[in-house]
Structure formats: structure tokens, C-alpha cells
Scaffold this active site. Structure first.
Site, short mmCIF file in Angstrom:
data_model
loop_
_atom_site.label_atom_id
_atom_site.label_comp_id
_atom_site.label_asym_id
_atom_site.label_seq_id
_atom_site.Cartn_x
_atom_site.Cartn_y
_atom_site.Cartn_z
N ARG A 1 39.95 36.30 38.17
CA ARG A 1 40.71 37.45 37.65
C ARG A 1 40.23 37.94 36.30
O ARG A 1 40.85 38.81 35.68
CB ARG A 1 42.21 37.12 37.61
CG ARG A 1 42.56 35.89 36.78
CD ARG A 1 44.02 35.54 36.96
NE ARG A 1 44.81 36.01 35.83
CZ ARG A 1 46.12 35.85 35.74
NH1 ARG A 1 46.79 35.27 36.72
NH2 ARG A 1 46.78 36.27 34.69
N HIS A 2 39.12 37.37 35.80
CA HIS A 2 38.58 37.80 34.51
C HIS A 2 37.14 38.26 34.62
O HIS A 2 36.34 37.65 35.32
CB HIS A 2 38.65 36.66 33.50
CG HIS A 2 40.04 36.28 33.12
ND1 HIS A 2 40.68 35.21 33.68
CD2 HIS A 2 40.91 36.84 32.24
CE1 HIS A 2 41.91 35.11 33.17
NE2 HIS A 2 42.07 36.09 32.30
N GLU B 1 34.83 35.47 26.97
CA GLU B 1 35.51 34.30 27.55
C GLU B 1 34.49 33.54 28.39
O GLU B 1 33.87 34.10 29.27
CB GLU B 1 36.69 34.77 28.43
CG GLU B 1 37.82 35.40 27.62
CD GLU B 1 38.70 36.35 28.44
OE1 GLU B 1 38.31 36.72 29.57
OE2 GLU B 1 39.77 36.72 27.92
N ARG C 1 34.92 40.80 26.41
CA ARG C 1 35.51 39.55 25.97
C ARG C 1 34.58 38.41 26.32
O ARG C 1 34.23 38.23 27.49
CB ARG C 1 36.87 39.35 26.62
CG ARG C 1 37.82 40.47 26.21
CD ARG C 1 39.17 40.36 26.84
NE ARG C 1 39.98 41.50 26.39
CZ ARG C 1 41.29 41.59 26.50
NH1 ARG C 1 41.95 40.61 27.03
NH2 ARG C 1 41.93 42.65 26.04
N ARG D 1 41.86 44.92 37.29
CA ARG D 1 42.98 44.02 37.63
C ARG D 1 43.98 44.74 38.54
O ARG D 1 44.43 44.20 39.55
CB ARG D 1 43.64 43.54 36.34
CG ARG D 1 44.77 42.53 36.50
CD ARG D 1 44.31 41.16 36.95
NE ARG D 1 43.52 40.44 35.96
CZ ARG D 1 44.03 39.78 34.91
NH1 ARG D 1 45.33 39.74 34.71
NH2 ARG D 1 43.23 39.15 34.07
N SER E 1 49.95 44.09 29.31
CA SER E 1 50.68 43.57 28.16
C SER E 1 50.96 44.75 27.24
O SER E 1 50.14 45.65 27.13
CB SER E 1 49.86 42.54 27.40
OG SER E 1 49.80 41.34 28.11
N GLU F 1 49.62 39.28 36.22
CA GLU F 1 49.80 40.15 35.06
C GLU F 1 48.90 41.35 35.20
O GLU F 1 47.69 41.21 35.39
CB GLU F 1 49.43 39.39 33.77
CG GLU F 1 49.51 40.30 32.55
CD GLU F 1 48.88 39.70 31.29
OE1 GLU F 1 48.97 38.48 31.09
OE2 GLU F 1 48.30 40.48 30.52
#
Ligand code: ATP
Ligand code: MG
Length: 438
Positions: free
Chosen positions: A232-233, A226, A224, A412, A364, A361
Site C-alpha cells: 500500500r506504499h 520509506e 517518501r 491509494r 488524513s 486509510e
């Protein structure tokens, strides 16, 4: 290099844990020099291998002179082979030590660029970025190793649970021709004459597969792009992915709960010493179900500002405090806050959910849209062009059952379970915006 018969060494060496567990008198050990202490008349080396640590004690006048003087020259983290005899010793950690008869240095280590504390339970004084620059050396630390031993058990537990539920392990392509989900930014790459992208998830593939093989799972690497740098990423991470035919979101939430319970139970059973070293007390989690509306109501009552379509980081943290050691399933999620492939529930809600565990989280998931016309409609609502998703939509035209699934971050989950303050601690060789090596 010293002349060592590696075949003979690998077959005949003794692992350190066996010295303590079994009655062995004479050993050939191989490993790394964790610590050296020189008390002039006595010289100690603490040797470590993947199974433990043991003291090698050289005594002036008793140990052969060559070996005794060699012990003075060896640097920390050097790789050595030690031949000797096992003796009981009240002072030695674990009650046993080795009288060395021969020490062979296989590779001498340079001066250490990062702090490797003598006490294995202590944290390194070196900051994380520098430790990551020297990750190969940081991995000599028992505490770092403990994280990845736990992670290995999590992966084993995931596979074990999934296989017990008739899951078929699958592999999916990592190169895709266009965005699989929209939303996240993708990394672009050259593929002959074309532009391609690195996969942001195996979502669409696992769905297609569940529509024939019913229960599929994988541990899949995702990318990703991002730009933000958070604790946390990661830009490259791994996911525990599961997809199941003839199921709605409640069926797969139940599967997730049982799967995580199995994984955590296995860690508690297999990794007790690793958990002790990390100072973590784990409990097999219980489960709680709440709608998104109920969750926001509860959070508002706790004085936390909420968002209409997503949980905030602060909200997730609060749920962790209110429900410790619990997987909190937040379901009936607002449709606007979920991707196009999540099945709508009425006008405004969806069959999507998030799982919050220890304040973050971890997953999902939800029931998917398996009806081509509805899928087209959902894409349009999300400002995506159904033409770009033609092959995906068409895959549901020839016998696609209702299905549901989820994705859970490997790093995670490790981070959350081991209470690590940065997700980079939970990946051996992290890839973030600034880091491409080692
Ligand atoms: P978040 O809201 O935490 O950013 P997300 O909703 O964007 O996550 P999903 O697409 O739902 O992420 O991915 C499924 C799971 O994968 C997440 O619940 C999380 O455990 C993990 N995950 C997602 N993005 C990342 C990332 N950039 N780095 C590491 N793990 C991630
Ligand atoms: Mg999510």
C-alpha cells in the site's frame, strides 16, 4: 515504414466503437492486433483501438489473395491499418465484422514477453514485477487500461467538485530546503552548492496559500524515502490535496465526503464498462463519524488489539467489514498521533482525523495551527526546532485565518475502489525501492 498519410489517417479513420454505434459501410481502422485465428479457409484478426475491439474476417477466395496471405503473417500486438467494409454477422462479437480490402502493417511486434490474455476480462498469467518491467506492453491490456481510465475520471471528478466549491487549482514546488513535516524520511538531492530534498507533501505551502486564497486544491506528487516494501506504499505517489480557510476539521470532512461521493458517482456513470471488465460493483459511499476513542472501543469489542495513538492495519480492515461502502471518519484523534501542525483539542486530543474507506486509510486531515506561538510550542513538543520552521511560522503573523484541509492518495484511492491487491497496479510507472524503470 509503409507509406501512410498519418494526417489523413488521423482525420479520416473510424473508431471501433463508432462501427457498432453508427451505420457506416466503409471504414479505415487503425489499432493493435489483439488476436489471430487461422481456420485455414477463414482467418480472423481481432483488432483493438482505444474505443473497443472488432473482428476482421478474411475468407479464402473472397478476400483478395494478398490480404488473405498477409493475415497469416501478422503477429499479436502489431500495429496495423485496415481498410474494408462493415458487414452484419451473427457469429461476430457485437454482431458486426470487417471484410478487409487492404491491411497495412505499421509496426510488427516481436514475440510477446508477457501474457496478454485473449479474454480481456482475464488476468495476465505473468507476475506483477515482470508485467511492470514491460508496463508499456501491459498497457495494451484492456484491463490495465480500465484502471487508468477510472483513475482519470477520479482526477476529473476531483477537479470538477473543487471548482464547483470555488476552489483555486494551485501548483507548488517539489524541491524544498528542509523537512516540511518531520517524521518521514526524505530523498536528498544536489542543488548547485546546497543539499535539498524532494517534497514529502505540499502541506505547508497549501496552508500558506489558503491563508490568502481561501480554498485551494492540487494534485501533487510526493516522495517518501520509506525503506519498507508494502503493497500500500509507493516511494513516489500523488495526492489529492485540499485546504480551506475559515474551517475546522468537520467542515473539511464534509467536503471530503461530498468530493469522494462526486468522484465515485462520476466513475459509476462514465466507466461502467471498465468496472465490468474489472469485476467491480461500486456504490456511492455513505458517511459515518466516530471519535478515535469510540472506534477503539468498538474494535476492542470485536476482539482486535488497538494502539493508543494510531489505527492498525487490522483495525482499518475491520472498519471496512463493519461499515461497507462507507467513508468512516475517525476524529478527535490523540494529539500524540498527529503532526505538529494539527490543532490541539484540549490536552490530549487533536482536531485531526483519518478517513477509512473499504478497509484502508485514504485520507488524513484536520484543522491546522494558525497561531505562531502555539505552533512553536507544538514543534518543541515534537522535538523539532522552531528555528528550522521560521519562515513557515512567520507566514501566520500577517493575517492568517483558522483553516483546515486534507490529503488523499490518488493511487491509494484507486487501489481501494478497484480492490487491487497491490498499489503498484494503480500507478502506470511505479517507483519503489527497487524500481526506477521504465
Ligand atoms: P499510511 O498510514 O497509510 O502509511 P500516512 O498516514 O503515512 O499513510 P499521510 O501522510 O496521512 O500518510 O498521507 C495522506 C494520504 O496519502 C494517505 O492517507 C494515503 O492515502 C496516501 N499515502 C501516504 N503515504 C503513501 C505512500 N507511501 N504511497 C502511496 N500513498 C500514500
Ligand atoms: Mg495519515
Amino acid at each position: 515504414m509503409e507509406n501512410v498519410d498519418l494526417k489523413n489517417l488521423s482525420e479520416n479513420r473510424t473508431f471501433i466503437e463508432d462501427v457498432f454505434k453508427k451505420k457506416i459501410r466503409s471504414v479505415e481502422l487503425a489499432g493493435w492486433v489483439h488476436n489471430i485465428r487461422d481456420l485455414s479457409k477463414v482467418r480472423f484478426i481481432i483488432l483493438k483501438d482505444m474505443t473497443g475491439m472488432i473482428q476482421i474476417a478474411g475468407v479464402k477466395g473472397k478476400t483478395s489473395e494478398g490480404v488473405f496471405s498477409e493475415m497469416d503473417k501478422i503477429s499479436r500486438e502489431s500495429v496495423i491499418v485496415v481498410k474494408g467494409s462493415v458487414v452484419d454477422s451473427k457469429q461476430a462479437p457485437g454482431g458486426k465484422e470487417i471484410n478487409p480490402e487492404e491491411i497495412i502493417v505499421l509496426n510488427s511486434a516481436d514475440e510477446l514477453p508477457i501474457d496478454i490474455p485473449f479474454n480481456s476480462g482475464e488476468d495476465s498469467k505473468t507476475e506483477l514485477p515482470k508485467r511492470l518491467d514491460y508496463r508499456f506492453l501491459d498497457l495494451h491490456r484492456k484491463k490495465t487500461q480500465a484502471i487508468f481510465k477510472v483513475q482519470a475520471t477520479l482526477m476529473q471528478g476531483f477537479r470538477e467538485y473543487m471548482v464547483s466549491r470555488k476552489g483555486v487549482e494551485a501548483n507548488f514546488p517539489s524541491i524544498i530546503s528542509s523537512s516540511s513535516e518531520g517524521g518521514t524520511e526524505l530523498f536528498k538531492a544536489k542543488y548547485f552548492e546546497k543539499d535539498v530534498y524532494l517534497s514529502q507533501s505540499c502541506q505547508l505551502y497549501k496552508q500558506m496559500l489558503a491563508c490568502s486564497m481561501e480554498r485551494v486544491f492540487t494534485i501533487f506528487t510526493v516522495w517518501r524515502a520509506e525503506k519498507h516494501n508494502t503493497v500500500r506504499h509507493l516511494n513516489e505517489s500523488r495526492q489529492f490535496d485540499f485546504e480551506m480557510a475559515f474551517a475546522d476539521e468537520f467542515v473539511v470532512m464534509d467536503e471530503l465526503a461530498k468530493c469522494v461521493q462526486h468522484m465515485v458517482g462520476m466513475v459509476i456513470e462514465k466507466n461502467q464498462s471498465d468496472l465490468e471488465l474489472l469485476g467491480i460493483k461500486l456504490k456511492v459511499p455513505t458517511v459515518k463519524y466516530m471519535t478515535f476513542a469510540e472506534t477503539n472501543e468498538l474494535l476492542e469489542k470485536e476482539g482486535i488489539k488497538t494502539d493508543a495513538h494510531d489505527l492498525t492495519g487490522i483495525g482499518e480492515k475491520k472498519l471496512g467489514e463493519l461499515f461497507p461502502d462507507t467513508i468512516v471518519f475517525v476524529h478527535d484523534w490523540p494529539l500524540k498521533g498527529k503532526p505538529f501542525y494539527i490543532m490541539p483539542k484540549g490536552k490530549d486530543l487533536s482536531c485531526g482525523f483519518d478517513a477509512i474507506y473499504k478497509g484502508m486509510e485514504i485520507t488524513s486531515g484536520g484543522q491546522r495551527v494558525h497561531l505562531p506561538e502555539l505552533l512553536k510550542e507544538r514543534l518543541k513538543v515534537k522535538d523539532l526546532d522552531p528555528k528550522d520552521f521560521k519562515s513557515y511560522i512567520d507566514s501566520f503573523r500577517y493575517g492568517a485565518p483558522p483553516h483546515a484541509g486534507w490529503g488523499m492518495g490518488v493511487e491509494r484511492l484507486t487501489m481501494v475502489l478497484l480492490e487491487l491487491s497491490n498499489i503498484r497496479e494503480a500507478v502506470m510507472f511505479p517507483r519503489d525501492r527497487d524500481r526506477l524503470t521504465p
